[in-house]
Scaffold this active site. Structure first.
Site, PDB file in Angstrom:
ATOM      1  N   GLY A 107      -2.833   8.420  -4.148  1.00  0.00           N
ATOM      2  CA  GLY A 107      -2.107   9.632  -4.450  1.00  0.00           C
ATOM      3  C   GLY A 107      -0.866   9.972  -3.948  1.00  0.00           C
ATOM      4  CG  ASP A 108       3.410  11.116  -2.785  1.00  0.00           C
ATOM      5  OD1 ASP A 108       3.210  11.064  -1.854  1.00  0.00           O
ATOM      6  OD2 ASP A 108       4.332  11.680  -3.615  1.00  0.00           O
TER       7      ASP A 108
ATOM      8  CB  THR B  55      -1.881  13.713   4.535  1.00  0.00           C
ATOM      9  OG1 THR B  55      -2.239  12.386   3.830  1.00  0.00           O
ATOM     10  CG2 THR B  55      -0.407  13.303   4.885  1.00  0.00           C
TER      11      THR B  55
ATOM     12  CG  ASN C 299      -3.859  16.224  -0.172  1.00  0.00           C
ATOM     13  OD1 ASN C 299      -3.582  15.927   0.918  1.00  0.00           O
ATOM     14  ND2 ASN C 299      -5.316  15.820  -0.685  1.00  0.00           N
TER      15      ASN C 299
ATOM     16  CE  LYS D 235       4.955   7.537  -2.438  1.00  0.00           C
ATOM     17  NZ  LYS D 235       3.952   8.067  -1.559  1.00  0.00           N
TER      18      LYS D 235
ATOM     19  CE  LYS E 138      -3.839   2.280   0.993  1.00  0.00           C
ATOM     20  NZ  LYS E 138      -3.514   2.835  -0.548  1.00  0.00           N
TER      21      LYS E 138
ATOM     22  CD  GLN F 208       3.362   4.591   2.081  1.00  0.00           C
ATOM     23  OE1 GLN F 208       3.730   5.676   1.595  1.00  0.00           O
ATOM     24  NE2 GLN F 208       2.321   4.761   2.808  1.00  0.00           N
TER      25      GLN F 208
ATOM     26  CE  LYS G 275       4.518   7.351   5.242  1.00  0.00           C
ATOM     27  NZ  LYS G 275       4.619   8.705   4.750  1.00  0.00           N
TER      28      LYS G 275
ATOM     29  CB  SER H 168      -5.583   4.730   2.356  1.00  0.00           C
ATOM     30  OG  SER H 168      -5.434   5.710   1.379  1.00  0.00           O
TER      31      SER H 168
END
Ligand code: NDP
Length: 449
Positions: free
Chosen positions: A168-169, A212, A243, A129, A93, A114, A117, A380
């Site tokens: 998204g990123d 976030t 964002n 990612k 993810k 990630q 995290k 998410s």
């Protein structure tokens, strides 16, 4: 180098040899390894099972050609990536980034981060990612759609609700997720939760867009409380205006702070009386204009065309929310001399190693990205849960869960730091807590992969 541990030093040297051109990736690996030697001292079984070298090497790296046709009829070619880093805890993810600076090093650093995290959230999600070196700036809506469709035509072969769930990123927001999801559905003939960050009308979650940035503030409030402080009454500087930055600024203001500066890649605006976040959101989200536009619309606002200059603005707290390595040692020193008491990372790896060293030396509270910005991936996870259950939770319920998860992340980082004799060092605590969860899961599953 020096991790105070010969075994880790040897592993790092090997990684440097193998991936010598991947500087962001090496930086991320170095940062994690420098905090986990103490865990190995009490868990020799992790060494025996080769957990660290296995964790450093992604399970799978996919690179692919993305060809598409621009509005002028010209054929364009970009490079797409998906790094499926570690699935010990759950399906891969992590977000997708569309930015011209995307390369394998950036993808691997983001994927590696990630993993930790996602482990910190306590949810069953592994790390991954992806993205492309595509620059969405200046592209028409049709070009964005065609690019997303071409990108998904290959990516679809590698993802799915039980395998890998992108989101998204940078450069990938709700519009891009919509086009990506449309193409996924067309190819697979299934409407599943294989992407998160979807629009509310087709399976998205309340608060996902905001999560976030809001989460960064919730984490920060927990951290500040440890010194009897709060955001209420503080002046803040937020870099970026995408964002994460917009929602971090919005929540900081809601919690009583005054945001005096924000930026984009062309420069920053300074508003001593405090930025009107509603106006900023209008300019950035609705009009998709540059941040300099704010200074044209609002009285008392100045635009300075120097994006790094934002750290010269005096503030109590800084939220780097733009991109990696945007805050260096020099900037950290200036922030400290100007009286900043805390730094909370919204972006991934925005502080250089020199900056982090400065925060430590100067006793500035520091909320590391892998903990502070985990609210996005946590939401998410909520979106995945709602999709699987065919349910939709209300905004209040999601926000409450987000509050709970950010508090729990703060507490586990803080407790891990305490347990291993780094009291108050949340950066070390985050690495230890994230690593320990992944290591246990990998240990239990043997060495077959
Ligand atoms: P967006 O694309 O929405 O916004 C990025 C912002 O950063 C823009 O204002 C952009 O300015 C600015 N920016 C980009 N590159 C630079 C640069 N070199 N110098 C100065 N400013 C720059 O991205 P997000 O807000 O989604 O992501 C921001 C950061 O947060 C990234 O590090 C991302 O990995 C991280 N993150 C995002 C999550 C999410 O849910 N979206 C989750 C967790 C982390 P311009 O428009 O001029 O390019």
């Amino acid at each position: 180098m020096s991790f105070g541990n010969e075994y880790l030093e040897e592993i790092y040297r090997e990684t440097e040899k193998r991936d010598r051109y991947q500087k962001e990736f090496l930086q991320a690996v170095h940062e994690v390894l420098s905090g986990i030697g103490v865990v190995l001292d009490s868990h020799p079984e992790y060494i025996k099972a080769g957990i660290i070298p296995r964790l450093i090497e992604p399970e799978r790296v996919i690179t692919f050609r993305v060809s598409w046709i621009d509005d002028g009829g010209k054929v364009r070619v970009n490079r797409g990536f998906r790094v499926q880093y570690n699935s010990a805890i759950g399906p891969y993810k992590g977000g997708l980034r569309f930015h011209p600076e995307v390369d394998l090093s950036v993808m691997k650093f983001l994927g590696f981060e990630q993993c930790f995290k996602n482990a910190l959230t306590g949810l069953a999600i592994g790390g991954g990612k992806g993205g492309a070196d595509f620059d969405p700036k200046g592209k028409s809506d049709g070009e964005i759609m065609r690019f997303c469709q071409s990108f998904m035509t290959e990516l679809e072969k590698h993802i799915g609700q039980f395998t890998d769930i992108p989101a998204g990123d940078i450069g990938v927001g709700e519009r891009e997720i919509g086009y990506l999801f449309g193409q996924f559905k067309r190819l697979r003939n299934e409407h599943s939760g294989a992407l998160t960050g979807k629009g509310m009308s087709y399976g998205g979650s309340a608060i996902r867009t905001q999560a976030t940035g809001y989460g960064v503030c919730y984490f920060t409030e927990n951290m500040l409380r440890s010194r009897g402080l709060s955001l209420d009454g503080m002046s803040a500087v937020v870099s970026g205006s995408g964002n994460v930055a917009l929602h971090c600024a919005e929540k900081a203001v809601a919690l009583g702070a005054k945001v005096v500066a924000m930026s984009d890649s062309s420069g920053y605006i300074y508003v001593p009386g405090g930025i009107d976040i509603g106006l900023m959101k209008q300019i950035k989200e609705k009009e998709h204009a540059r941040i300099s536009e704010y200074a044209r619309c609002a009285e008392g606002a100045a635009f300075i065309s120097d994006r790094r200059g934002i750290w010269n603005v005096k503030c109590d707290i800084a939220f780097p929310c733009a991109t990696q390595n945007e805050l260096d040692r020099e900037a950290a020193n200036i922030l400290s001399e100007n009286g900043a008491v805390a730094i909370a990372e919204g972006a991934n790896m925005p502080s250089t190693p020199g900056a982090i060293e400065t925060f430590r030396k100067r006793n500035i509270l520091f909320a590391p990205a892998k903990a502070a910005n985990a609210g996005g991936v946590a939401a998410s996870g909520f979106e995945m849960a709602q999709n699987s259950a065919r349910l939709s939770w209300g905004a209040e319920e999601v926000d409450e869960r987000l509050h709970g998860i950010m508090r729990q992340i703060y507490e586990s980082c803080s407790a891990a730091a305490e347990e291993y004799n780094y009291p108050g060092d949340l950066a070390v605590g985050a690495n230890i807590a994230g690593f320990s969860r992944i290591a246990e899961a990998m240990l239990a599953q043997g060495v077959a992969y």
